[in-house]
Design an enzyme around this catalytic site. Structure first.
Site, mmCIF file in Angstrom:
data_model
loop_
_atom_site.group_PDB
_atom_site.id
_atom_site.type_symbol
_atom_site.label_atom_id
_atom_site.label_comp_id
_atom_site.label_asym_id
_atom_site.label_seq_id
_atom_site.Cartn_x
_atom_site.Cartn_y
_atom_site.Cartn_z
ATOM 1 N N ALA A 110 0.839 -1.001 -0.006
ATOM 2 C CA ALA A 110 0.079 -0.216 -0.019
ATOM 3 C C ALA A 110 1.025 1.342 0.000
ATOM 4 O O ALA A 110 2.017 1.155 0.599
ATOM 5 C CB ALA A 110 -0.958 0.060 1.278
ATOM 6 N N PRO A 111 0.305 2.331 -0.623
ATOM 7 C CA PRO A 111 -0.823 2.537 -1.181
ATOM 8 C C PRO A 111 -0.879 1.874 -2.637
ATOM 9 O O PRO A 111 -1.970 1.924 -3.348
ATOM 10 C CB PRO A 111 -1.019 3.944 -1.353
ATOM 11 N N GLY A 112 0.102 1.234 -3.169
ATOM 12 C CA GLY A 112 -0.060 0.625 -4.578
ATOM 13 C C GLY A 112 0.791 1.348 -5.728
ATOM 14 O O GLY A 112 0.645 0.812 -7.039
ATOM 15 N N GLY A 113 1.472 2.287 -5.542
ATOM 16 C CA GLY A 113 2.453 2.895 -6.368
ATOM 17 C C GLY A 113 3.311 1.830 -7.321
ATOM 18 O O GLY A 113 3.142 1.684 -8.373
ATOM 19 N N LYS A 114 3.860 0.711 -6.680
ATOM 20 C CA LYS A 114 4.841 -0.015 -7.206
ATOM 21 C C LYS A 114 3.868 -1.252 -7.664
ATOM 22 O O LYS A 114 4.275 -1.865 -8.698
ATOM 23 C CB LYS A 114 5.956 -0.723 -6.225
ATOM 24 N N GLU A 132 -0.912 -6.266 1.854
ATOM 25 C CA GLU A 132 -0.609 -4.938 2.982
ATOM 26 C C GLU A 132 -1.206 -5.446 4.214
ATOM 27 O O GLU A 132 -2.142 -5.670 4.468
ATOM 28 C CB GLU A 132 -1.472 -3.771 2.309
ATOM 29 N N ARG A 137 -5.015 0.824 5.006
ATOM 30 C CA ARG A 137 -4.002 1.213 3.997
ATOM 31 C C ARG A 137 -4.457 0.137 2.756
ATOM 32 O O ARG A 137 -4.142 0.159 1.556
ATOM 33 C CB ARG A 137 -2.604 0.886 4.219
ATOM 34 N N ASP A 177 9.229 -3.571 -0.496
ATOM 35 C CA ASP A 177 9.403 -2.257 -0.600
ATOM 36 C C ASP A 177 9.247 -1.960 0.875
ATOM 37 O O ASP A 177 7.951 -1.545 1.257
ATOM 38 C CB ASP A 177 8.364 -1.421 -1.353
ATOM 39 N N CYS A 230 12.734 3.909 1.037
ATOM 40 C CA CYS A 230 12.998 5.430 0.990
ATOM 41 C C CYS A 230 13.714 6.238 1.801
ATOM 42 O O CYS A 230 13.231 7.165 2.341
ATOM 43 C CB CYS A 230 11.526 6.021 0.499
HETATM 44 N N1 SAM Z 1 5.043 -0.328 -1.793
HETATM 45 C C1 SAM Z 1 4.261 0.906 -1.648
HETATM 46 C C2 SAM Z 1 4.078 1.784 -2.782
HETATM 47 O O1 SAM Z 1 4.903 1.850 -3.648
HETATM 48 O O2 SAM Z 1 3.084 2.382 -2.866
HETATM 49 C C3 SAM Z 1 4.860 1.523 -0.327
HETATM 50 C C4 SAM Z 1 4.976 0.555 0.798
HETATM 51 S S1 SAM Z 1 5.434 1.533 2.198
HETATM 52 C C5 SAM Z 1 7.103 1.776 1.987
HETATM 53 C C6 SAM Z 1 5.719 0.121 3.195
HETATM 54 C C7 SAM Z 1 4.381 -0.454 3.635
HETATM 55 O O3 SAM Z 1 4.797 -1.645 4.621
HETATM 56 C C8 SAM Z 1 3.363 0.232 4.401
HETATM 57 O O4 SAM Z 1 2.331 0.140 3.659
HETATM 58 C C9 SAM Z 1 3.244 -0.370 5.649
HETATM 59 O O5 SAM Z 1 2.049 -0.559 6.392
HETATM 60 C C10 SAM Z 1 3.774 -1.932 5.553
HETATM 61 N N2 SAM Z 1 4.276 -2.469 6.920
HETATM 62 C C11 SAM Z 1 4.423 -1.847 7.902
HETATM 63 N N3 SAM Z 1 4.779 -2.879 8.841
HETATM 64 C C12 SAM Z 1 4.976 -4.126 8.243
HETATM 65 C C13 SAM Z 1 5.486 -5.344 8.472
HETATM 66 N N4 SAM Z 1 5.923 -5.658 9.618
HETATM 67 N N5 SAM Z 1 5.461 -6.238 7.452
HETATM 68 C C14 SAM Z 1 5.000 -5.970 6.025
HETATM 69 N N6 SAM Z 1 4.651 -4.573 5.798
HETATM 70 C C15 SAM Z 1 4.454 -3.789 6.848
#
Ligand code: SAM
Length: 443
Positions: A110-114, A132, A137, A177, A230
């Protein structure tokens, strides 16, 4: 800005530190990506709705060079022709390089860019599992995949530890990610800056290692894993990869094979020349990317598919009336909700599924009440038998949720603007009843 953070950046960047500090006064880079499921990048540019220059980070990406605002409400955005994304955020999928037909897991989606970028690259022959962990999210992820018209996807809401064991040995490619301290997001997210501390950076590093531990078993032999963040902190980037390589001799670090950004740090088992770092001096807010390959055999768990549901007669009549072709589709009926896609429906055990395939509609009193996703999916966009092209005035009324007075064939109609579906309506011959989802309306 946090003093301790700046000190660490000084150590990391050395002579380039001043150039980095300069960038802190600039507005954040902005960009968008053409949705290859619906439109090619040059065709999107020709529509001249924004000042775009090609992004260095992805072939379908653009940097916004003007000061346009409100693009999230633009009709092309509503039609899923593009996705707003900070330019460097598209770099990880470029490195992952998903190919048509690949099976790809996006574990932190989430939010789904990739996820939307992956879905477009693998096309309708490939299959995406977008997961997610956070419920709110995950719903945003689902609405973005729906807006971009993705059909060949399973959207789950689980922890990596719950989900991954059921996908052992399935994946050609996996993207982690990872959740991170977000040092590249400080301009956009005050919360990331407020939460920042060295302890937080370290705890993110531990969580990232744990996520990779689950992810690795989902890869096939020769499968590719891309890890991205990031953030700039070595504890969340090269150090995570170093720890991972120590535990997993079956994984080899590959060269990212791209020209953008710059090499990372050489640290332990990590050859800095192979990983990629992007700083604001490189035309994006910040990213780290590492690419790995599994070079050992990997047994897999058997894929279980949902038993094909016979189509209720009402649904069969509806599809035959609305679509030119349904022979290549699989259907799945669950509690009156009917979904469809090109792939067979997968069965997982006790994993919450938000959506699989296209939500076609709901059987209500022996009739199929269609869903918005049915009319916006890229898979079906060229198959509708009953379409009406809206002019600008009709579009404005439609987006407001108002009925359209016009002569049109009776029944459900796919409503389009400039050749792409916007949504649907139901006509009695003289008036089209508005079926644009209430949550998307402009008033
Ligand atoms: N890939 C997404 C995009 O490009 O839109 C962005 C992802 S963001 C950097 C990381 C995501 O990992 C968040 O949505 C967060 O809720 C989730 N997250 C948080 N803790 C996590 C965990 N323990 N295991 C897996 N995902 C987790």
């Amino acid at each position: 800005m946090n003093e301790q953070f700046l000190k660490r950046m000084q150590t990391l960047l050395g002579a380039e530190y001043d150039a980095y500090v300069e960038t802190l006064h600039n507005p954040p880079f902005r960009g968008l990506r053409a949705n290859l499921l619906k439109i090619q990048p040059d065709a999107l540019v020709k529509r001249q709705f924004a000042s775009l220059s090609p992004s260095p980070f992805a072939r379908e990406g653009f940097v916004l060079t003007g000061s346009e605002t409100g693009l999230g409400n633009h009709i092309y955005h509503r039609q899923g022709l593009f996705y707003m994304q900070e330019p460097s955020a598209s770099s990880a999928v470029t490195v992952l390089d998903p190919q048509p037909g690949d099976w790809v897991l996006d574990l932190c989606a989430a939010p789904g860019g990739k996820s939307t970028q992956i879905a477009a690259r693998i096309g309708h022959a490939g299959f995406l599992i977008a997961n997610e962990i956070d419920g709110g999210r995950a719903r945003v992820l689902m609405s973005n995949l729906e807006r971009l018209g993705v059909s060949e996807a399973l959207i789950t809401h689980a922890s990596p530890e719950q989900l991954c064991p059921q996908l052992t040995g399935w994946m050609d490619k996996v993207l982690v990610d990872a959740p991170c301290s977000g040092e590249g997001m400080f301009k956009k997210e005050d919360q990331a800056l407020a939460d920042w501390s060295v302890e937080h950076v370290r705890s993110c590093g531990l969580r990232q290692q744990k996520i990779l531990e689950s992810a690795v078993f989902t890869l096939k032999e020769q499968g590719i894993l891309v890890y991205s963040t990031c953030t700039y902190a070595p504890e969340e980037n090269e150090q995570v990869i170093d720890q991972f390589l120590r535990k997993h001799p079956e994984m080899e670090l590959l060269d990212c094979g791209v020209k953008f950004g710059r090499p990372g740090l050489s640290l332990g088992l990590v050859d800095g020349a192979k990983v990629r770092r992007i700083f604001p001096m490189d035309q994006g807010e910040g990213h780290f990317v590492a690419k790995l390959r599994k070079r050992a055999p990997q047994p897999s768990v058997r894929q279980r598919f949902v038993k094909s549901s016979p189509l209720p007669p009402a649904a069969r009549d509806f599809f035959n009336d609305q679509l030119t072709e349904i022979g290549d589709l699989h259907f799945h009926l669950e509690q009156d909700r009917l979904s469809l896609m090109r792939h067979e429906f997968i069965q997982l055990d006790k994993i919450p599924v938000l959506r699989q395939g296209v939500m076609a509609g709901e059987i209500v009193k022996n009739r199929l009440e269609p869903h918005h996703h049915f009319y916006t999916s890229a898979l079906l966009q060229d198959r509708f038998t009953k379409t009406v092209e809206l002019d600008e005035n009709q579009l404005t009324l439609y987006l407001q949720g108002l009925p359209l007075t016009m002569n049109a064939p009776r029944g459900f109609l796919c409503l389009r603007f400039e050749g792409y579906p916007v949504g649907f309506g139901k006509s009695d011959g003289a008036v089209i009843k508005n079926k644009y989802p209430k949550g998307l309306r402009t008033r």
